[in-house]
Design an enzyme around this catalytic site. Sequence first.
Site, short mmCIF file in Angstrom:
data_model
loop_
_atom_site.label_atom_id
_atom_site.label_comp_id
_atom_site.label_asym_id
_atom_site.label_seq_id
_atom_site.Cartn_x
_atom_site.Cartn_y
_atom_site.Cartn_z
CB CYS A 14 -0.83 0.33 1.62
SG CYS A 14 -1.75 1.60 1.49
CB CYS A 34 -0.39 2.62 3.64
SG CYS A 34 -2.04 1.86 3.46
CG ASP A 35 3.40 1.31 4.59
OD1 ASP A 35 2.78 1.63 5.56
OD2 ASP A 35 3.22 -0.30 3.82
#
Length: 312
Positions: A136, A139-140
């Site tokens: 992801c 997200c990261d």
Amino acid sequence: MNETTHDIIIIGGGPAGLTAGIYSAREMFDTLLLEKTICGGLAADTDLIENYPGFPEGINGRELMVRFKEQAQGFGTQVVEFKEIKKVEPLEGKIKIETDKETYCALAVIIASGSIPKKLGIPGEERLRGKGVSYCATCDGPLYKDKDVLVVGGGDAAAEEALFLTKFAQKVTLIHRRDELRAARIFQERLQKNKKINLLLSHIPLSINGRDYVDSITMKDLKTNEEKKIEVCGVFMYIGFLPNTKFLEGIVELDNLGYIKTNEKMQTSVPRIYAVGDVRSKNVRQIDVACGEATIAVVSLRDYLIERRRKL
Ligand code: NAP
């Protein structure tokens, strides 16, 4: 066991499931939506959605999905998150659904359980998951400011997320196993123009390396058979998805990849069980397609449910 009967139970709270919730509740059907984690599905992990009609500037995936959920709840769909379905059992006149603790019943079920990212299965992938290996970018990605990262894959997701990562990273290497990308032409053009992108075609990853965190990746050039190692802090996998249909094996007919087969009304091989969105066997996986399928499923069920309710 606590047993409740609903008109429609929707399994999954991504774009398809939430749209089914909007249409079902507007028909005044008693509608329950059960979601394994939190609503939004894979769409909520996308930073900027540019091809969902009505948002010429694009819209953040999480924001769009929050709006879908509010709309479904606004019309009366009961949304319950963190409920993982273990079993679906068609019975005479109704369908039973079980989680670890609860049993629910419905006159009809719409499966919108989506898919999960595919793993490559190379050395280091599992061991360094969350320590530089990610599925992801939204997200990261922000963790990799001014660092070098690598994306594996050649489809829309790999291209879109590689471009997203250039907002943070110093350099983004995109490796793809064939000598041409599968991604949409607009993404290919943007990749070519972006100076932070290093595109390596005909390359496959062999191992992800690092003691506690990712520090490099070993790959093979399929044209020359040469193996090489490049230093990166993050590896993002975008090699496609697998359907969430484990709980349906032996219940509805699946294709050879595990996706649910339906007819044009979104009906599965079992009467009153419908399937919509990415979990359905098909070629095109897009948010607007998922929404359209959810609409078709509810409209197809409408007459049956009205008749059934009249008889109850
Ligand atoms: P995808 O289209 O299935 O592409 C997967 C990519 O990974 C392909 O390029 C494939 O290579 C490669 N791949 C698969 N297995 C591999 C392996 N073992 N080793 C190395 N490479 C491997 O998947 P996706 O990009 O995740 O997209 C899924 C669906 O969502 C698609 O329908 C896509 O159009 C849609 N989507 C749309 C958008 C958008 O419109 N903005 C964004 C994201 C996703 P080959 O090309 O050689 O098969």
